[in-house]
Design a protein around this motif. Structure first.
Motif, PDB file in Angstrom:
ATOM      1  N   ASP A  25       0.554  -0.915  -0.078  1.00 15.66           N
ATOM      2  CA  ASP A  25      -0.083  -0.080  -0.120  1.00 15.66           C
ATOM      3  C   ASP A  25       0.971   1.399   0.495  1.00 15.66           C
ATOM      4  O   ASP A  25       1.490   1.703   0.340  1.00 15.66           O
ATOM      5  CB  ASP A  25      -1.109  -0.110   1.168  1.00 15.66           C
ATOM      6  CG  ASP A  25      -1.868   1.007   1.346  1.00 15.66           C
ATOM      7  OD1 ASP A  25      -2.516   1.426   0.225  1.00 15.66           O
ATOM      8  OD2 ASP A  25      -2.158   2.052   2.189  1.00 15.66           O
ATOM      9  N   GLY A  26       0.555   2.045  -0.969  1.00 16.42           N
ATOM     10  CA  GLY A  26       1.161   3.376  -0.745  1.00 16.42           C
ATOM     11  C   GLY A  26       3.044   3.072  -1.259  1.00 16.42           C
ATOM     12  O   GLY A  26       3.270   4.596  -1.671  1.00 16.42           O
ATOM     13  N   GLU A  27       2.764   1.958  -2.419  1.00 15.25           N
ATOM     14  CA  GLU A  27       4.786   2.474  -3.125  1.00 15.25           C
ATOM     15  C   GLU A  27       4.082   3.064  -4.046  1.00 15.25           C
ATOM     16  O   GLU A  27       2.958   2.536  -5.039  1.00 15.25           O
ATOM     17  CB  GLU A  27       4.666   1.072  -3.141  1.00 15.25           C
ATOM     18  CG  GLU A  27       5.908   0.312  -3.344  1.00 15.25           C
ATOM     19  CD  GLU A  27       6.413  -1.154  -2.910  1.00 15.25           C
ATOM     20  OE1 GLU A  27       8.078  -1.154  -3.251  1.00 15.25           O
ATOM     21  OE2 GLU A  27       6.143  -1.777  -2.724  1.00 15.25           O
TER      22      GLU A  27
ATOM     23  N   HIS B 187       2.847  12.103  -5.082  1.00 12.84           N
ATOM     24  CA  HIS B 187       2.695  10.791  -4.669  1.00 12.84           C
ATOM     25  C   HIS B 187       2.599  10.800  -2.754  1.00 12.84           C
ATOM     26  O   HIS B 187       2.577  10.507  -2.287  1.00 12.84           O
ATOM     27  CB  HIS B 187       3.781   9.998  -4.953  1.00 12.84           C
ATOM     28  CG  HIS B 187       3.967   8.462  -4.114  1.00 12.84           C
ATOM     29  ND1 HIS B 187       5.233   8.669  -3.394  1.00 12.84           N
ATOM     30  CD2 HIS B 187       2.842   7.401  -4.206  1.00 12.84           C
ATOM     31  CE1 HIS B 187       5.085   6.935  -3.235  1.00 12.84           C
ATOM     32  NE2 HIS B 187       3.725   6.325  -3.546  1.00 12.84           N
ATOM     33  N   GLN B 188       4.267  12.178  -2.310  1.00 16.78           N
ATOM     34  CA  GLN B 188       3.997  12.023  -1.286  1.00 16.78           C
ATOM     35  C   GLN B 188       2.770  12.939  -0.394  1.00 16.78           C
ATOM     36  O   GLN B 188       2.301  12.323   0.586  1.00 16.78           O
ATOM     37  CB  GLN B 188       5.316  13.359  -1.343  1.00 16.78           C
ATOM     38  CG  GLN B 188       6.678  12.425  -1.426  1.00 16.78           C
ATOM     39  CD  GLN B 188       7.462  13.783  -1.076  1.00 16.78           C
ATOM     40  OE1 GLN B 188       7.892  14.413  -0.658  1.00 16.78           O
ATOM     41  NE2 GLN B 188       8.611  13.338  -1.851  1.00 16.78           N
ATOM     42  N   ARG B 189       2.311  13.579  -0.957  1.00 15.29           N
ATOM     43  CA  ARG B 189       1.100  14.087  -0.865  1.00 15.29           C
ATOM     44  C   ARG B 189       0.279  13.450  -0.724  1.00 15.29           C
ATOM     45  O   ARG B 189      -1.047  13.287   0.967  1.00 15.29           O
ATOM     46  CB  ARG B 189       0.402  15.282  -1.589  1.00 15.29           C
ATOM     47  CG  ARG B 189      -0.324  16.244  -0.932  1.00 15.29           C
ATOM     48  CD  ARG B 189      -0.570  17.593  -1.467  1.00 15.29           C
ATOM     49  NE  ARG B 189      -0.420  17.208  -3.673  1.00 15.29           N
ATOM     50  CZ  ARG B 189      -2.072  17.094  -4.122  1.00 15.29           C
ATOM     51  NH1 ARG B 189      -3.094  17.143  -2.963  1.00 15.29           N
ATOM     52  NH2 ARG B 189      -2.164  17.072  -4.791  1.00 15.29           N
TER      53      ARG B 189
ATOM     54  N   ALA C 112      -0.018   9.583  -1.158  1.00 15.37           N
ATOM     55  CA  ALA C 112       0.778   8.521  -0.518  1.00 15.37           C
ATOM     56  C   ALA C 112      -0.077   7.269  -1.035  1.00 15.37           C
ATOM     57  O   ALA C 112      -0.515   6.308  -0.321  1.00 15.37           O
ATOM     58  CB  ALA C 112       0.889   8.078   1.602  1.00 15.37           C
ATOM     59  N   ALA C 113      -0.450   7.269  -1.841  1.00 17.38           N
ATOM     60  CA  ALA C 113      -1.221   6.265  -2.530  1.00 17.38           C
ATOM     61  C   ALA C 113      -0.263   4.732  -3.921  1.00 17.38           C
ATOM     62  O   ALA C 113       0.634   5.864  -3.922  1.00 17.38           O
ATOM     63  CB  ALA C 113      -2.171   7.375  -3.766  1.00 17.38           C
ATOM     64  N   THR C 114      -0.852   4.088  -3.535  1.00 18.40           N
ATOM     65  CA  THR C 114      -0.319   3.080  -4.658  1.00 18.40           C
ATOM     66  C   THR C 114      -0.509   3.634  -5.990  1.00 18.40           C
ATOM     67  O   THR C 114      -1.501   4.062  -6.797  1.00 18.40           O
ATOM     68  CB  THR C 114      -0.698   1.996  -4.312  1.00 18.40           C
ATOM     69  OG1 THR C 114      -1.539   1.502  -2.691  1.00 18.40           O
ATOM     70  CG2 THR C 114      -0.037   0.808  -5.178  1.00 18.40           C
TER      71      THR C 114
ATOM     72  N   ASP D  74      10.022   3.640  -5.469  1.00 18.96           N
ATOM     73  CA  ASP D  74       9.830   2.611  -4.608  1.00 18.96           C
ATOM     74  C   ASP D  74      10.586   1.810  -4.748  1.00 18.96           C
ATOM     75  O   ASP D  74      11.802   1.183  -4.287  1.00 18.96           O
ATOM     76  CB  ASP D  74       9.287   2.665  -4.036  1.00 18.96           C
ATOM     77  CG  ASP D  74       8.337   4.009  -3.280  1.00 18.96           C
ATOM     78  OD1 ASP D  74       8.746   4.912  -2.740  1.00 18.96           O
ATOM     79  OD2 ASP D  74       7.337   3.784  -2.539  1.00 18.96           O
TER      80      ASP D  74
END
Lengths: 353, 280
Positions: free
Chosen positions: A28-30, A180-182, A184-186, A202
């Motif tokens: 998740d979040g990757e 992506h940082q904001r 934090a979604a896959t 990542d």
């Protein structure tokens, strides 16, 4: 929240197998980047995750739930297309809010979300424009806005920057990294550009010939490539590959000296030695491991690229830091940094301690 | 790039001269139609081929409109042409979309068969068509014309529509489906609005074809009630004379719907609607 898993996934067009043995767990979040040369199957894989391309076999799950047969609209995934795919007859605002329009969200809610996304992407003053009145970069932003407005479980990007010019590409790359940082979604991102892969990911998935060659962090791939393909695909300029073989006291470069390389594991046969251009030092002729003649010298300011012809071994490329005063046809010595050397078997697999 | 020079006045004049000649050439028959329609009966033969009539009258129009069956023919033609155009376009749009977007078994064969239907001269199949229509009891009905016209226009209209669908990037539907549409919703909300020029062109093409069709109308229709306008025009030719003035007046009136139709659809014929969708 989305954990995406692919298990033994494969894809066939008739008898032609374009993807096979795809096993991939995405946390998740990757931020995962699928990278490979054209025709390697990376876009097909992305479209299978999107639901635009049927999965021939294997299992694809999101948060443990089987997705193989679920229609794209019910997967709750957003996708940014290489061509942007903006609806030409709708203005920017309606383009961005289209997914909410389809789901019959209240108009007030929609307007608010569109305005919010437009603000973050710097599109607030363009909401009434049609796509044809936008520049390439602006269209790209609208395409991203259309994706984020939905707050989906995962984002897919299919070579989103390849239609932009170099400067804009760098800018949008940063924007995607911030996004992506904001959120934090896959995110799963397809590109053939290794710089995009190395800077955004990542983890990187290297594909070639429909097979996953290696999965790892950018540094992993750079420092410990699993095989010759990954070694040469990641890193620029590309790694020097020299024919070599195992000898009693190390690895012998064919037509050159024997290097004492401790830590080369196993007893398997060695076919090639790989050294990246930045892991070779220029020395005085006669010193170092090899001596050759500089063929072409490129001064880039921060670096100097030197193409050296080594008698009996072949061309070797060196990337030296700073401005190195080597002239074409000058004789130079080369020292290979042993701790950064790679050894490959004849089938291309990297041998390690 | 070469430096742009000011074109010589001679060239400009020549270009416009050629255009003017072409326009005059193309429009002359129309002018003649109108001229005869407005010329009083007694002057038609006496004045011969004079370019400008000595006197003008609306008498021919009055007779055509109020003392002949022209309005009935006209109504029949409008009904047949509109229904044919609508039915053909609907079917052709569906078939064209399928040809453009889906791969299915027998697609090539289907395309080949549709092409073959376009290769025969219509004269060859008039007799069998007549027998079929007679057998199902549809002689002297407008329905028979609609069915025959629709069947004969579908192949070409399908290819036309397919080329319009081919011009719309597949990405757009896929984006719509990712955005939450079913395939049908994507078709309705994204593809159809972008295909309006194509639909307009197809409608116009089929409408005009059906409007001016004579051969089948002549074969399949006998009764005065169901005559379409091209057949009706022939009623102005009697055994002993031809009512040229009235015939031409009827012809002028017959042009009206075609012109109106094109005025109506021409804004959909404007191309370039898809620009800006994908990288341009």
């Amino acid at each position: 929240m989305a954990r995406i898993a692919l298990k033994d996934v494969y894809k066939k067009y008739g008898a032609v197998e374009v993807l096979r043995d795809i096993d991939l767990d995405i946390a998740d979040g990757e931020f995962i980047v699928l990278v490979g040369p054209s025709g390697c199957g990376k876009s097909t894989l992305l479209r299978m995750i999107a639901g635009l391309e049927p999965i021939t076999g294997g299992e694809f799950t999101i948060d443990g739930e089987r997705m193989n047969e679920i229609a794209p609209r019910d997967r709750d995934i957003a996708m940014v297309f290489q061509s942007y795919a903006l609806y030409p007859h709708m203005d920017v605002g309606r383009n961005m809010g289209f997914s909410m329009e389809i789901r019959r969200s209240p108009a007030a809610d929609r307007t608010e979300r569109v305005a919010g996304a437009a603000r973050t992407l710097g599109l607030d003053r363009l909401l009434d424009r049609l796509p044809k009145a936008l520049s390439g970069g602006q269209r790209q932003r609208v395409a991203m806005g259309r994706a984020i407005i939905r707050d989906p479980r995962a984002f897919l990007f299919d070579e989103p920057l390849s239609n932009l010019d170099a400067a804009l590409r760098v800018e949008m790359r940063l924007e995607i990294a911030r996004l992506h940082q904001r959120l934090a979604a896959t995110m799963i991102y397809v590109t053939h550009d290794q710089v995009e892969a190395l800077t955004l990911a990542d983890r990187i998935v290297v594909l070639e010939g429909g097979i996953i060659q290696q999965v790892g962090t950018p540094l992993d791939l750079y420092e410990r490539p699993a095989n010759r393909f990954v070694a040469q695909f990641i890193g620029s300029p590309t790694m020097n590959i020299l024919p070599a073989e195992r000898s009693d006291n190390g690895i012998a470069i064919r037509g050159g000296p024997t290097l004492d390389l401790p830590g080369i594991g196993g007893t398997g046969e060695v076919a090639n030695l790989g050294v990246r251009p930045e892991h070779i030092d220029i020395t005085a002729p006669g010193q170092g491991d090899l001596t050759g003649v500089a063929d072409v010298v490129e001064h880039l300011g921060s670096d100097t690229n030197i193409y050296v012809d080594v008698q009996g071994v072949g061309p070797v490329m060196v990337r030296a830091r700073g401005n190195v005063p080597v002239k074409p046809r000058e004789s130079v010595g080369l020292r290979l940094l042993r701790e950064h050397a790679h050894v490959f078997a004849s089938d291309g697999v990297a041998l390690r301690a | 790039m070469a430096v742009l020079r000011k074109p010589s006045p001679l060239r400009v004049a020549g270009k416009y001269g050629a255009l003017a000649f072409y326009v005059a050439f193309a429009l002359f028959p129309l002018y003649w139609l109108l001229k005869i329609a407005l010329t009083p009966d007694q002057l038609i033969y006496s004045e011969g081929t004079k370019l400008w009539p000595g006197a003008a009258t609306l008498e021919n129009f009055r007779i055509v409109l109020f003392q002949s069956d022209f309005l009935a023919y006209f109504r029949n033609s409008v009904f047949v042409s509109l229904t044919t155009a609508a039915a053909t376009t609907l079917i052709a749009a569906g078939a064209g979309y399928a040809f453009s977007r889906f791969h299915f078994r027998g697609k090539r064969a289907l395309v080949a068969v549709m092409l073959v239907t376009q290769m025969f001269p219509l004269l060859m199949i008039i007799a069998p068509i007549y027998k079929i229509v007679a057998a199902i009891g549809l002689l002297n009905s407008l329905t028979s014309l609609i069915i025959v016209y629709t069947a004969f226009n579908i192949p070409f209209a399908t290819f036309l529509m397919q080329s319009f669908f081919d011009g719309i990037p597949k990405d757009l539907e896929e984006a719509a489906m990712m955005d939450g549409c079913t395939r049908f919703q994507a078709l309705r909300k994204v593809i159809v609005p972008l295909t309006l020029p194509g639909l307009g062109a197809t409608l116009g093409f089929v409408f005009t074809a059906a409007w001016s069709e004579l051969l089948f109308a002549l074969m399949l229709i006998n009764s005065n009630d169901t005559m379409t306008f091209p057949v009706g025009l022939l009623t102005f030719v009697s055994k002993f004379s031809v009512d040229w003035g009235q015939m031409m007046a009827a012809g002028v009136l017959a042009l009206v719907p075609s012109c109106l139709f094109f005025v109506f659809i021409q804004r959909y014929l404007v191309q370039g609607l898809t620009s800006g969708a994908v990288k341009g």
